[in-house]
Write an enzyme that holds these catalytic residues in place. Structure first.
Site, mmCIF file in Angstrom:
data_model
loop_
_atom_site.group_PDB
_atom_site.id
_atom_site.type_symbol
_atom_site.label_atom_id
_atom_site.label_comp_id
_atom_site.label_asym_id
_atom_site.label_seq_id
_atom_site.Cartn_x
_atom_site.Cartn_y
_atom_site.Cartn_z
ATOM 1 N N LYS A 1 1.073 -11.089 -4.582
ATOM 2 C CA LYS A 1 1.281 -12.348 -5.313
ATOM 3 C C LYS A 1 0.046 -12.709 -6.136
ATOM 4 O O LYS A 1 0.146 -13.065 -7.297
ATOM 5 C CB LYS A 1 1.588 -13.512 -4.351
ATOM 6 C CG LYS A 1 2.825 -13.319 -3.509
ATOM 7 C CD LYS A 1 3.086 -14.516 -2.610
ATOM 8 C CE LYS A 1 1.978 -14.775 -1.608
ATOM 9 N NZ LYS A 1 1.774 -13.703 -0.619
ATOM 10 N N ARG B 1 0.740 -13.157 10.943
ATOM 11 C CA ARG B 1 1.041 -13.757 9.637
ATOM 12 C C ARG B 1 2.415 -13.324 9.135
ATOM 13 O O ARG B 1 3.133 -14.099 8.512
ATOM 14 C CB ARG B 1 -0.040 -13.367 8.616
ATOM 15 C CG ARG B 1 -1.378 -14.005 8.942
ATOM 16 C CD ARG B 1 -2.467 -13.496 8.029
ATOM 17 N NE ARG B 1 -2.337 -14.021 6.694
ATOM 18 C CZ ARG B 1 -2.968 -13.533 5.629
ATOM 19 N NH1 ARG B 1 -3.758 -12.496 5.774
ATOM 20 N NH2 ARG B 1 -2.818 -14.080 4.448
ATOM 21 N N ARG C 1 -7.156 -4.129 1.706
ATOM 22 C CA ARG C 1 -7.640 -5.184 0.797
ATOM 23 C C ARG C 1 -9.098 -5.497 1.102
ATOM 24 O O ARG C 1 -9.496 -5.599 2.252
ATOM 25 C CB ARG C 1 -6.785 -6.448 0.968
ATOM 26 C CG ARG C 1 -7.322 -7.628 0.163
ATOM 27 C CD ARG C 1 -6.286 -8.677 -0.119
ATOM 28 N NE ARG C 1 -5.788 -9.350 1.068
ATOM 29 C CZ ARG C 1 -4.818 -10.261 1.050
ATOM 30 N NH1 ARG C 1 -4.254 -10.594 -0.106
ATOM 31 N NH2 ARG C 1 -4.407 -10.830 2.157
ATOM 32 N N ARG D 1 5.015 -22.804 1.092
ATOM 33 C CA ARG D 1 5.186 -21.813 2.151
ATOM 34 C C ARG D 1 6.126 -22.321 3.243
ATOM 35 O O ARG D 1 6.390 -21.587 4.191
ATOM 36 C CB ARG D 1 3.827 -21.514 2.783
ATOM 37 C CG ARG D 1 3.207 -20.173 2.363
ATOM 38 C CD ARG D 1 1.909 -20.017 3.125
ATOM 39 N NE ARG D 1 1.395 -18.697 3.194
ATOM 40 C CZ ARG D 1 0.408 -18.206 2.438
ATOM 41 N NH1 ARG D 1 -0.120 -18.940 1.481
ATOM 42 N NH2 ARG D 1 -0.039 -16.989 2.630
ATOM 43 N N ARG E 1 -11.202 -9.426 4.943
ATOM 44 C CA ARG E 1 -11.024 -10.805 5.429
ATOM 45 C C ARG E 1 -10.656 -10.784 6.907
ATOM 46 O O ARG E 1 -9.882 -9.932 7.331
ATOM 47 C CB ARG E 1 -9.891 -11.481 4.647
ATOM 48 C CG ARG E 1 -10.342 -12.196 3.404
ATOM 49 C CD ARG E 1 -9.214 -12.566 2.473
ATOM 50 N NE ARG E 1 -8.049 -13.179 3.096
ATOM 51 C CZ ARG E 1 -6.957 -13.523 2.417
ATOM 52 N NH1 ARG E 1 -6.898 -13.325 1.110
ATOM 53 N NH2 ARG E 1 -5.943 -14.078 3.015
HETATM 54 P P1 ADP Z 1 -1.117 -11.568 -1.787
HETATM 55 O O1 ADP Z 1 -1.752 -12.475 -2.800
HETATM 56 O O2 ADP Z 1 0.373 -11.537 -1.883
HETATM 57 O O3 ADP Z 1 -1.596 -11.837 -0.382
HETATM 58 P P2 ADP Z 1 -2.749 -9.473 -3.040
HETATM 59 O O4 ADP Z 1 -2.432 -9.678 -4.498
HETATM 60 O O5 ADP Z 1 -4.103 -9.891 -2.581
HETATM 61 O O6 ADP Z 1 -1.575 -10.082 -2.100
HETATM 62 O O7 ADP Z 1 -2.523 -7.902 -2.732
HETATM 63 C C1 ADP Z 1 -2.763 -7.377 -1.422
HETATM 64 C C2 ADP Z 1 -3.511 -6.035 -1.541
HETATM 65 O O8 ADP Z 1 -2.645 -5.048 -2.095
HETATM 66 C C3 ADP Z 1 -4.744 -6.096 -2.438
HETATM 67 O O9 ADP Z 1 -5.731 -5.250 -1.890
HETATM 68 C C4 ADP Z 1 -4.241 -5.566 -3.785
HETATM 69 O O10 ADP Z 1 -5.283 -4.937 -4.517
HETATM 70 C C5 ADP Z 1 -3.170 -4.569 -3.352
HETATM 71 N N1 ADP Z 1 -2.016 -4.528 -4.262
HETATM 72 C C6 ADP Z 1 -1.430 -5.582 -4.900
HETATM 73 N N2 ADP Z 1 -0.382 -5.160 -5.631
HETATM 74 C C7 ADP Z 1 -0.285 -3.815 -5.437
HETATM 75 C C8 ADP Z 1 0.608 -2.776 -5.908
HETATM 76 N N3 ADP Z 1 1.618 -3.074 -6.731
HETATM 77 N N4 ADP Z 1 0.398 -1.508 -5.472
HETATM 78 C C9 ADP Z 1 -0.614 -1.226 -4.628
HETATM 79 N N5 ADP Z 1 -1.494 -2.135 -4.158
HETATM 80 C C10 ADP Z 1 -1.336 -3.410 -4.550
HETATM 81 P P1 AMP Z 2 -3.310 -16.555 1.290
HETATM 82 O O1 AMP Z 2 -4.621 -16.327 0.624
HETATM 83 O O2 AMP Z 2 -2.269 -17.143 0.355
HETATM 84 O O3 AMP Z 2 -2.789 -15.343 2.013
HETATM 85 O O4 AMP Z 2 -3.542 -17.685 2.396
HETATM 86 C C1 AMP Z 2 -4.440 -17.480 3.470
HETATM 87 C C2 AMP Z 2 -4.168 -18.496 4.574
HETATM 88 O O5 AMP Z 2 -4.350 -19.841 4.076
HETATM 89 C C3 AMP Z 2 -2.743 -18.485 5.146
HETATM 90 O O6 AMP Z 2 -2.559 -17.504 6.161
HETATM 91 C C4 AMP Z 2 -2.649 -19.923 5.708
HETATM 92 O O7 AMP Z 2 -3.340 -20.047 6.935
HETATM 93 C C5 AMP Z 2 -3.416 -20.726 4.663
HETATM 94 N N1 AMP Z 2 -2.501 -21.223 3.589
HETATM 95 C C6 AMP Z 2 -2.497 -20.863 2.278
HETATM 96 N N2 AMP Z 2 -1.520 -21.497 1.604
HETATM 97 C C7 AMP Z 2 -0.872 -22.275 2.515
HETATM 98 C C8 AMP Z 2 0.250 -23.146 2.454
HETATM 99 N N3 AMP Z 2 0.922 -23.368 1.311
HETATM 100 N N4 AMP Z 2 0.639 -23.769 3.609
HETATM 101 C C9 AMP Z 2 -0.020 -23.582 4.761
HETATM 102 N N5 AMP Z 2 -1.074 -22.752 4.903
HETATM 103 C C10 AMP Z 2 -1.500 -22.092 3.790
#
Ligand code: ADP
Ligand code: AMP
Length: 214
Positions: free
Chosen positions: A13, A171, A127, A88, A160
């Site tokens: 995302k 999660r 990641r 969420r 992280r």
């Molecule tokens: P989210 O915001 O949904 O938690 P991220 O955008 O941080 O996810 O992506 C999670 C991990 O996967 C990151 O390390 C990112 O670089 C990698 N990633 C994201 N999109 C892709 C893809 N289409 N193919 C492979 N790896 C990806």
């Molecule tokens: P993210 O970076 O979006 O994966 O969010 C990391 C963490 O932040 C999540 O696992 C939750 O603990 C908290 N968080 C982020 N967005 C929300 C939301 N909209 N509602 C509740 N918790 C959130």
């Protein structure tokens, strides 16, 4: 244009939201990034949020909703945004709807980045995030130019705490219980757009620009 990114944690995302923000010249609003900035700055909100985040739980709605409503008041959000990680829960989505109704506006697209759980574990364990600016990388799919160093600011990269395998499982469970129902919620509103998130970064982005159709 008002866009919501849906999908499991680690589905991509944030990666896609940044590209959408750049292409459509709208701000990228990530609640996870806002919470992490608060944790870094040791604010009261950061202290409260950290306790939940470290356990893979959601931060309570009352803290999260007011944070987003405040962010909407900033001038850059006047004509649109891409929301990443919010809503969420159903109550968060209903609060967002109520706020939009007051403004006479609405969500234009809810983009669901669909990735099965098996691939999520691989995405999250690979990641790496910058301790300073929050930029994210993947050891295999989006590697930094120099190992362990952020391309943008030169600071160090870390796994992280909440991306460690034991927390990722929690999660994912929270996602299925509390967030996945939003897919149906936005489908019923007629704004859901599905993309196959298992493809490469650029391929996923092409699917998104195609469904946004603008
Ligand atoms: P989210 O915001 O949904 O938690 P991220 O955008 O941080 O996810 O992506 C999670 C991990 O996967 C990151 O390390 C990112 O670089 C990698 N990633 C994201 N999109 C892709 C893809 N289409 N193919 C492979 N790896 C990806
Ligand atoms: P993210 O970076 O979006 O994966 O969010 C990391 C963490 O932040 C999540 O696992 C939750 O603990 C908290 N968080 C982020 N967005 C929300 C939301 N909209 N509602 C509740 N918790 C959130």
């Amino acid at each position: 244009m008002r866009i919501i990114m849906l999908g499991a944690p680690g589905a991509g995302k944030g990666t896609q939201a940044k590209k959408i923000a750049e292409r459509y010249k709208i701000p990228h609003i990530s609640t996870g990034d806002i919470f992490r900035a608060n944790i870094k700055n040791e604010t009261e909100l950061g202290k409260k949020a950290k306790a939940y985040m470290d356990q893979g739980m959601l931060v309570p709605d009352e803290l999260t909703i007011s944070l987003v409503m405040d962010r909407f008041k900033e001038p850059d959000a006047e004509n649109g945004y891409v929301l990443d990680g919010f809503p969420r829960t159903i109550p968060q989505a209903e609060s967002l709807d109520a706020a939009l109704r007051e403004d006479g506006s609405q969500i234009d697209h809810a983009v669901n980045v669909d990735v099965p759980d098996g691939a999520i574990i691989e995405r999250m364990s690979g990641r790496r995030a910058c301790v300073n600016c929050g930029a994210t990388y993947h050891l295999q799919y989006a590697a930094p130019k120099k190992e362990g160093v952020c391309d943008h600011c030169g600071d160090g990269l870390i796994l992280r705490d909440d991306d460690k395998p034991e927390t990722v499982e929690k999660r994912l469970k929270v996602y299925h219980d509390q967030t996945q129902p939003l897919i149906e919620y936005y489908a019923q509103k007629g704004v859901l757009k599905e993309v196959d998130g298992t493809q490469g970064l650029e391929e996923v982005f092409s699917q998104i620009t195609a469904v946004l159709g603008e």
